[in-house]
Write a protein that holds these residues in place. Structure first.
Motif, PDB file in Angstrom:
ATOM      1  N   LEU A  46      -1.269  -6.006   7.245  1.00  0.00           N
ATOM      2  CA  LEU A  46      -0.126  -6.257   6.366  1.00  0.00           C
ATOM      3  C   LEU A  46      -0.507  -7.240   5.269  1.00  0.00           C
ATOM      4  N   ALA A  47      -1.233  -8.292   5.651  1.00  0.00           N
ATOM      5  CA  ALA A  47      -1.692  -9.269   4.660  1.00  0.00           C
ATOM      6  C   ALA A  47      -2.640  -8.628   3.667  1.00  0.00           C
ATOM      7  N   MET A  48      -3.496  -7.754   4.153  1.00  0.00           N
ATOM      8  CA  MET A  48      -4.431  -7.078   3.256  1.00  0.00           C
ATOM      9  C   MET A  48      -3.673  -6.243   2.229  1.00  0.00           C
ATOM     10  N   TYR A  49      -2.647  -5.525   2.701  1.00  0.00           N
ATOM     11  CA  TYR A  49      -1.861  -4.728   1.754  1.00  0.00           C
ATOM     12  C   TYR A  49      -1.128  -5.619   0.766  1.00  0.00           C
ATOM     13  N   ALA A  50      -0.662  -6.788   1.241  1.00  0.00           N
ATOM     14  CA  ALA A  50       0.021  -7.700   0.326  1.00  0.00           C
ATOM     15  C   ALA A  50      -0.926  -8.124  -0.791  1.00  0.00           C
ATOM     16  N   ALA A  51      -2.149  -8.497  -0.410  1.00  0.00           N
ATOM     17  CA  ALA A  51      -3.130  -8.906  -1.417  1.00  0.00           C
ATOM     18  C   ALA A  51      -3.477  -7.730  -2.326  1.00  0.00           C
ATOM     19  N   PHE A  52      -3.593  -6.548  -1.728  1.00  0.00           N
ATOM     20  CA  PHE A  52      -3.895  -5.360  -2.515  1.00  0.00           C
ATOM     21  C   PHE A  52      -2.817  -5.108  -3.550  1.00  0.00           C
ATOM     22  N   GLU A  53      -1.557  -5.235  -3.120  1.00  0.00           N
ATOM     23  CA  GLU A  53      -0.444  -4.972  -4.020  1.00  0.00           C
ATOM     24  C   GLU A  53      -0.414  -5.981  -5.154  1.00  0.00           C
ATOM     25  N   LEU A  54      -0.718  -7.258  -4.839  1.00  0.00           N
ATOM     26  CA  LEU A  54      -0.791  -8.275  -5.887  1.00  0.00           C
ATOM     27  C   LEU A  54      -1.862  -7.920  -6.908  1.00  0.00           C
ATOM     28  N   TRP A  55      -2.961  -7.377  -6.398  1.00  0.00           N
ATOM     29  CA  TRP A  55      -4.032  -6.989  -7.318  1.00  0.00           C
ATOM     30  C   TRP A  55      -3.618  -5.794  -8.161  1.00  0.00           C
ATOM     31  N   ARG A  56      -2.959  -4.825  -7.475  1.00  0.00           N
ATOM     32  CA  ARG A  56      -2.618  -3.598  -8.190  1.00  0.00           C
ATOM     33  C   ARG A  56      -1.553  -3.833  -9.246  1.00  0.00           C
ATOM     34  N   SER A  57      -0.549  -4.661  -8.909  1.00  0.00           N
ATOM     35  CA  SER A  57       0.563  -4.842  -9.832  1.00  0.00           C
ATOM     36  C   SER A  57       0.294  -5.916 -10.873  1.00  0.00           C
ATOM     37  N   PHE A  58      -0.438  -6.958 -10.494  1.00  0.00           N
ATOM     38  CA  PHE A  58      -0.611  -8.085 -11.409  1.00  0.00           C
ATOM     39  C   PHE A  58      -2.061  -8.367 -11.752  1.00  0.00           C
ATOM     40  N   GLY A  59      -2.955  -7.559 -11.227  1.00  0.00           N
ATOM     41  CA  GLY A  59      -4.373  -7.785 -11.524  1.00  0.00           C
ATOM     42  C   GLY A  59      -4.896  -9.076 -10.924  1.00  0.00           C
ATOM     43  N   LEU A  60      -4.222  -9.571  -9.897  1.00  0.00           N
ATOM     44  CA  LEU A  60      -4.605 -10.857  -9.311  1.00  0.00           C
ATOM     45  C   LEU A  60      -5.807 -10.702  -8.382  1.00  0.00           C
ATOM     46  N   ASP A  61      -6.867 -11.422  -8.677  1.00  0.00           N
ATOM     47  CA  ASP A  61      -8.043 -11.414  -7.813  1.00  0.00           C
ATOM     48  C   ASP A  61      -7.633 -11.897  -6.417  1.00  0.00           C
ATOM     49  N   PRO A  62      -7.973 -11.148  -5.388  1.00  0.00           N
ATOM     50  CA  PRO A  62      -7.538 -11.534  -4.033  1.00  0.00           C
ATOM     51  C   PRO A  62      -7.963 -12.943  -3.639  1.00  0.00           C
ATOM     52  N   LEU A  63      -9.089 -13.413  -4.178  1.00  0.00           N
ATOM     53  CA  LEU A  63      -9.490 -14.779  -3.834  1.00  0.00           C
ATOM     54  C   LEU A  63      -8.430 -15.762  -4.300  1.00  0.00           C
ATOM     55  N   VAL A  64      -7.874 -15.476  -5.475  1.00  0.00           N
ATOM     56  CA  VAL A  64      -6.780 -16.314  -5.962  1.00  0.00           C
ATOM     57  C   VAL A  64      -5.511 -15.994  -5.194  1.00  0.00           C
ATOM     58  N   GLY A  65      -5.347 -14.729  -4.869  1.00  0.00           N
ATOM     59  CA  GLY A  65      -4.167 -14.291  -4.149  1.00  0.00           C
ATOM     60  C   GLY A  65      -4.067 -14.848  -2.749  1.00  0.00           C
ATOM     61  N   THR A  66      -5.139 -15.444  -2.258  1.00  0.00           N
ATOM     62  CA  THR A  66      -5.112 -16.021  -0.919  1.00  0.00           C
ATOM     63  C   THR A  66      -3.967 -16.998  -0.766  1.00  0.00           C
ATOM     64  N   LEU A  67      -3.763 -17.807  -1.775  1.00  0.00           N
ATOM     65  CA  LEU A  67      -2.734 -18.852  -1.660  1.00  0.00           C
ATOM     66  C   LEU A  67      -1.325 -18.262  -1.574  1.00  0.00           C
ATOM     67  N   VAL A 209      -9.777  -8.240   2.205  1.00  0.00           N
ATOM     68  CA  VAL A 209      -9.605  -7.070   1.367  1.00  0.00           C
ATOM     69  C   VAL A 209     -10.663  -7.007   0.253  1.00  0.00           C
ATOM     70  N   THR A 210     -11.382  -8.132   0.040  1.00  0.00           N
ATOM     71  CA  THR A 210     -12.497  -8.071  -0.913  1.00  0.00           C
ATOM     72  C   THR A 210     -13.731  -7.457  -0.273  1.00  0.00           C
ATOM     73  N   ILE A 211     -13.744  -7.416   1.040  1.00  0.00           N
ATOM     74  CA  ILE A 211     -14.930  -6.913   1.749  1.00  0.00           C
ATOM     75  C   ILE A 211     -14.727  -5.494   2.273  1.00  0.00           C
ATOM     76  N   VAL A 212     -13.497  -5.203   2.718  1.00  0.00           N
ATOM     77  CA  VAL A 212     -13.210  -3.913   3.360  1.00  0.00           C
ATOM     78  C   VAL A 212     -12.053  -3.250   2.644  1.00  0.00           C
ATOM     79  N   GLU A 213     -12.135  -1.936   2.449  1.00  0.00           N
ATOM     80  CA  GLU A 213     -11.005  -1.217   1.857  1.00  0.00           C
ATOM     81  C   GLU A 213      -9.890  -1.111   2.892  1.00  0.00           C
ATOM     82  N   VAL A 214      -8.662  -1.426   2.471  1.00  0.00           N
ATOM     83  CA  VAL A 214      -7.576  -1.492   3.441  1.00  0.00           C
ATOM     84  C   VAL A 214      -7.009  -0.117   3.739  1.00  0.00           C
ATOM     85  N   ARG A 215      -6.778   0.161   5.011  1.00  0.00           N
ATOM     86  CA  ARG A 215      -6.031   1.337   5.446  1.00  0.00           C
ATOM     87  C   ARG A 215      -5.391   1.016   6.786  1.00  0.00           C
ATOM     88  N   PRO A 216      -4.307   1.717   7.138  1.00  0.00           N
ATOM     89  CA  PRO A 216      -3.556   1.345   8.350  1.00  0.00           C
ATOM     90  C   PRO A 216      -4.397   1.405   9.616  1.00  0.00           C
TER      91      PRO A 216
END
Lengths: 288, 410, 336
Positions: A46-67, A209-216
């Motif tokens: 779930l967290a991985m998808y959250a970070a993914f969605e932040l990246w997809r919608s806002f272009g946010l690098d997941p490393l930054v999205g960690t916070l 999510v920077t290391i592994v592609e997320v899937r359920p």
């Protein structure tokens, strides 16, 4: 040959740091609240998808999205504990088990319905970069993620060691009755701990999510991995979780290198059995 | 038809009723001209990516089949990647009137379904399933329009030889890496058996099996790199191919070619998304939709509006085989004239379909129910799209090898 | 067993008798789909009873019971395919394999004081270890799977479990009822009381002179041997075994759901749980299809929510409260 082995070890260690951070959340929760979170893998996904969605919608690098993800997951953890988990504290393990298995089922299949089953890659500009340090070849992504994992763990350590709340939580873990006698609001501390544990999960997911592609379908293997790491490192020990992660990362990598890679998990489970038998408190844990 | 009258007399009503009753068989026959087929696919669970890909083909099949004069009514069922569910749901589907069953991608589920179909005398047309044993059981109500692992390897190796000759690439060594799951193991068994006698210009220096649930394949790539082969042969699942290629890039390992003798992974949408220009020039040898065939074009035309977020060419393998299974059923129904078990199955066994979707000769089944003549095509990623490069009759581009260096692409 | 019968109130006996008669006669009237679902219910009721012995009666949480299903299945299947030994004979080595594995794990747990959640993780580790091991054993088919040939010409051989739906229905029915009978007998036996003593308070039990190791070992060995028989049934019903599916942790979890939802430690709990959960799954699929919902995963979401609801509202399981409400609880105050 030796440079190859060195590479394998370093790679395994770096990846293991992120696994360790993932396991850290599990360890914190069990160490204090004494709930074994069988929905752990699902929450990581779930967290991985959250970070993914932040990246997809806002272009946010997941490393930054960690916070932001960690903050949101803190709230989620607090909420989960006060609503769902609290009635089950102190109850038999199999009851907690069913509750969390059910929760995990809901989360992972809900994600399947929303995001579909295919793997979702994240494109980072530095996703293909690697550093050459002498004979070593280190992936930039893994280095950054590993470093971030250490930072988060260190922050957690500082919190538990040197803040009043952190000390209070440790008190609950050590001696519940005593803590209550002293006047600590145990319920609130439990909720806080669950929140912190899930914040770790959130951070780990964003880094993962920077290391592994997320899937359920990743969820069950994450749950198992987290348990292995936490047992080997020691339930309730933060350093243990990171150490366990590194140990598993390195040993699996070496096992894969010297034997057939498809057998490498066997090694981890064998190690788990050994630890359970010979030193169940794990490397850095305390005897319960 | 009933005669209308202002005040129908009793005799007229009776006559009308009798006419209606006599007309019922005709109505039933007219309605029965659509064949009810149950399509069982793993749309959730660990096989969901492939199952949903097949499902996208199944959803548009009725309208495309109608264009060619076949009427089918589909019951879509999710097997949830579970044997138990597959078995029970097959029983339920047949109860609800399914006269034919298509499925199920997962060999264990397919075998369970096959037993039900055998006992209830309902034809099972397997769209995709890897285990060779399925057509070795002597089951009378099963046919498979999909190559066995051995066939895939034989065809795949031949095409690899051809593409090397066509691009004049002199390769000496290769390493074979495969997922340790049903499909990968079947391919490995095929490789071990067939490679020594296949007369390939390169030698196989190592075969590596990797854990399909592993998150990290860097060690496997380190092992491959240590061997420094010219060619890397891969049999992967969807997400793994991304990790393999990405780690090769990061470990600065550049083989002459990365090829798959027949597996998903190198032509999945997420592979293209993750790797961008680094996804290009990899090759797969596997059955493919024939771009020149009328039915493929009709299928593609129907796919676009129905699934705007997906590309047909990426789904063509799964959707194509699923469609073909439904086509086999519909065609047999037309020839049999009835949906009853035994005659319908007989018609299925006698299938000889010249016009279909995948590249190759007419669809036919041998005495075991296996289609022995499904050829593979060689497909290369160009500009993030899989294009047919061999055989020349259906190729749309010429193959380019060796692959250009990782740096400076795109 | 007769004690159970006598303790049951009259309406309980009537109900049980009627139910048994109805289930025995079901193949004559029910359609194949219903029979197929019932077979699955009996199968999970059987496995649930086996798991219930170890957890409900002896208090040992095993999260890796699929290990014994797989071992039993593979032993019987391989003996049949390679040596032509029929499943009834193969029951002995299959049960032995299960018992050996269960015994080793239980012994390790006792000898090294591995309890509670640690013991549960030990069972998971063994199951996963075995799964990966079997994926590499060529003689067992490896990851490619092991197949029992269909052999249409042998279809009448009920002693070799080659047959149609009715055969498997009655075998599964016999297994489920046998398991209930065994549980009832064990529960009121000396061993059963020792189990419950150890479950409730191990220190006190030891003080009373109960041999803890022997008691725990017997629970594990009986439970795992029983489960292995379930594996034999599975192998011959589905005719194929894949390590990734058979030893999977999701299978271990699946077989635990019925006894916990039904009522842990009770005699009828697992059966009741199986009768709730399997039709629940089927019903959810059917309902979603009726509503035209084409979303894979929706059924599992509702299933998960139902599990959470049940464990919230009835943490002891559905059967005990229901039995009391219907006046079916036995007179002695001992739970059924």
């Amino acid at each position: 040959m030796s440079s190859l082995i060195l590479n394998v070890v370093v790679q395994g260690g770096l990846t293991g740091l992120v696994y360790g951070l993932m396991a850290l959340g599990l360890s914190v929760i069990f160490g204090v609240v004494r709930v074994v979170n069988f929905a752990h893998g699902e929450l990581v996904v779930l967290a991985m998808y959250a970070a993914f969605e932040l990246w997809r919608s806002f272009g946010l690098d997941p490393l930054v999205g960690t916070l932001p993800v960690a903050v949101v997951f803190f709230g989620l953890g607090y909420l989960l504990q006060t609503t769902l988990i609290n009635p089950f504290i102190g109850r038999a393990e199999h009851e907690q088990f069913i509750l969390l298995v059910g929760l995990g089922m809901v989360i992972v299949n809900g994600l399947l319905m929303i995001f579909r089953p295919d793997a979702r890659p994240i494109n980072l500009a530095y996703g293909f970069d690697s550093y050459e340090v002498g004979p070593l070849l280190i992936y930039k992504v893994n280095l950054l993620a590993g470093a971030a994992a250490v930072v988060v763990a260190a922050a957690l350590f500082v919190f538990f060691r040197w803040t009043a709340t952190g000390t209070a939580i440790r008190a609950c873990a050590d001696n519940l009755t005593g803590a209550a006698v002293v006047g600590l609001n145990v319920r609130r501390l439990y909720a806080l701990t669950f929140g912190i544990g899930l914040a770790c999960v959130g951070a780990a997911g964003a880094l993962m999510v920077t290391i592994v592609e997320v899937r359920p379908a990743l969820a069950p293997s994450f749950t198992l991995l987290a348990f292995i790491i936490v047992i080997i490192g020691g339930l309730g020990s933060m350093g243990g979780a990171l150490l366990g992660g590194v140990l598993i990362g390195v040993s699996e990598a070496l096992a894969g290198f010297f034997f057939e890679p498809s057998m490498k998990s066997m090694f981890s489970f064998g190690l788990l059995i050994l630890v359970l038998v010979l030193r169940p408190q794990g490397l850095l844990g305390r005897r319960a | 038809m009933l005669k209308t009258a202002a005040h129908p007399h009793r005799r007229q009503v009776l006559a009308g009723t009798a006419a209606a009753v006599l007309a019922v068989p005709a109505i039933v026959r007219a309605q029965a001209s659509a064949l009810k087929i149950a399509v069982l696919l793993p749309r959730s669970g660990y096989l969901a990516p492939s199952g949903q890909s097949c499902h996208r083909g199944a959803l548009i099949a009725p309208q495309v089949l109608a264009q060619f004069g076949h009427r089918v009514e589909l019951i879509h069922i999710d097997t949830e990647s579970s044997v138990d569910v597959a078995r029970n749901q097959t029983e339920r589907a047949i109860n609800e009137g399914a006269r034919c069953v298509v499925g199920a991608f997962d060999s264990a589920a397919t075998l369970a379904m096959a037993q039900v179909c055998e006992q209830r005398q309902v034809p099972l047309v397997v769209n995709i399933a890897g285990a060779p044993q399925l057509t070795e059981q002597g089951l009378k109500f099963l046919v498979r329009n999909f190559p066995t692992g051995g066939q895939l390897v034989v065809n795949g190796l031949k095409l690899i030889k051809d593409v090397l000759a066509a691009t004049k690439l002199a390769s000496k060594t290769a390493v074979f890496i495969h997922a340790n799951d049903t499909f990968g193991t079947a391919q490995r068994a095929g490789m071990d058996r067939i490679f020594p006698g296949a007369g390939m210009p390169f030698s196989l220096v190592d075969s590596i099996a990797y854990d399909p649930t592993a998150q990290d394949l860097s060690v496997e790539v380190t092992k491959i790199k240590a061997r420094n082969p010219d060619i890397v042969l891969v049999v992967t699942r969807a997400g793994d191919a991304i990790k393999l290629v990405r780690d090769m890039v990061r470990q600065r390992f550049e083989p002459q070619a990365i090829m798959s003798p027949g597996s998903p992974g190198l032509y999945d949408e997420e592979f293209y998304q993750a790797l961008g220009p680094l996804a290009d020039y990899h090759l797969c040898s596997l059955p493919w939709a024939d771009p020149t065939a009328q039915m493929s074009q009709a299928l593609e035309a129907a796919f676009k509006p129905a699934h705007p977020n997906f590309r047909f060419v990426v789904d063509s393998f799964n959707a194509g085989f699923t469609f073909e299974a439904l086509l086999v059923a519909a065609d047999a129904f037309k020839r049999a004239g009835a949906a009853d078990g035994a005659p319908l199955m007989q018609a299925v066994r006698e299938t000889n379909l010249k016009d279909h979707v995948m590249i190759g000769p007419p669809i036919r089944f041998d005495e075991k129910g296996q289609n022995p003549g499904i050829p593979s095509a060689c497909v290369q990623n160009r500009n993030r799209t899989p294009v047919v490069v061999l055989p020349p009759e259906v190729a749309t581009m010429a193959a380019v090898l060796p692959q250009p260096p990782w740096q400076g692409r795109g | 067993m007769s004690a159970l019968w006598h303790d049951m109130p009259l309406r309980g006996r009537v109900l049980a008798g009627a139910l048994l008669a109805a289930l025995a006669a079901a193949p004559l009237v029910a359609d194949r789909y219903l029979l197929s679902v019932l077979i699955l219910i009996f199968y999970f009721a059987y496995l649930g009873q086996a798991w219930n012995l170890m957890m409900g009666l002896a208090g040992q949480l095993s999260l890796g019971h699929a290990l014994y299903v797989g071992l039993g299945g593979y032993v019987a299947a391989m003996l049949w395919v390679h040596l032509g030994i029929g499943p009834w004979l193969a029951l002995v080595p299959a049960m032995a394999a299960g018992a050996l594995a269960g015994g080793v794990i239980a012994w390790l747990g006792f000898r090294f004081s591995i309890e509670g959640v640690y013991f549960a993780l030990l069972t998971i580790a063994f199951a996963e270890f075995t799964r990966i091991a079997f994926e590499h054993i060529g003689a067992a088919g490896g990851a490619g799977g092991f197949f029992i040939p269909y052999q249409a010409e042998r279809l009448g051989e009920w002693w070799n479990l080659r047959g149609g739906q009715w055969l498997f229905y009655y075998v599964a029915f016999a297994l489920a009822t046998g398991a209930v009978a065994l549980t009832a007998w064990l529960k009121r036996s000396r061993l059963g009381y020792h189990w419950q003593a150890v479950r409730e308070n191990q220190q006190a039990a030891r003080a009373l002179g109960i041999d803890i190791l022997a008691v725990k070992m017997k629970a594990a060995v009986i439970s795992s041997a029983m489960t292995a028989v379930g594996g034999v049934f599975y192998a011959f019903y589905y005719d194929s075994l894949f390590p990734a599916q058979v030893f999977n942790i999701s299978r271990s979890i699946e077989l635990m759901l019925a006894p916990i939802v039904g009522g842990l430690g009770t005699i009828f709990g697992p059966v009741f749980g199986a009768f709730i959960l399997t039709p629940l799954g089927e019903g959810l699929s059917a309902a979603l299809e009726q509503l035209g919902v084409n979303a894979p995963g929706a059924k599992a979401v509702f299933y998960g929510l139902t599990l959470m609801l049940i464990i919230f509202v009835r943490p002891d399981g559905v059967w005990p409260a229901l039995a009391r409400a219907c006046g079916l609880a036995p007179a002695r105050g001992d739970d059924a």
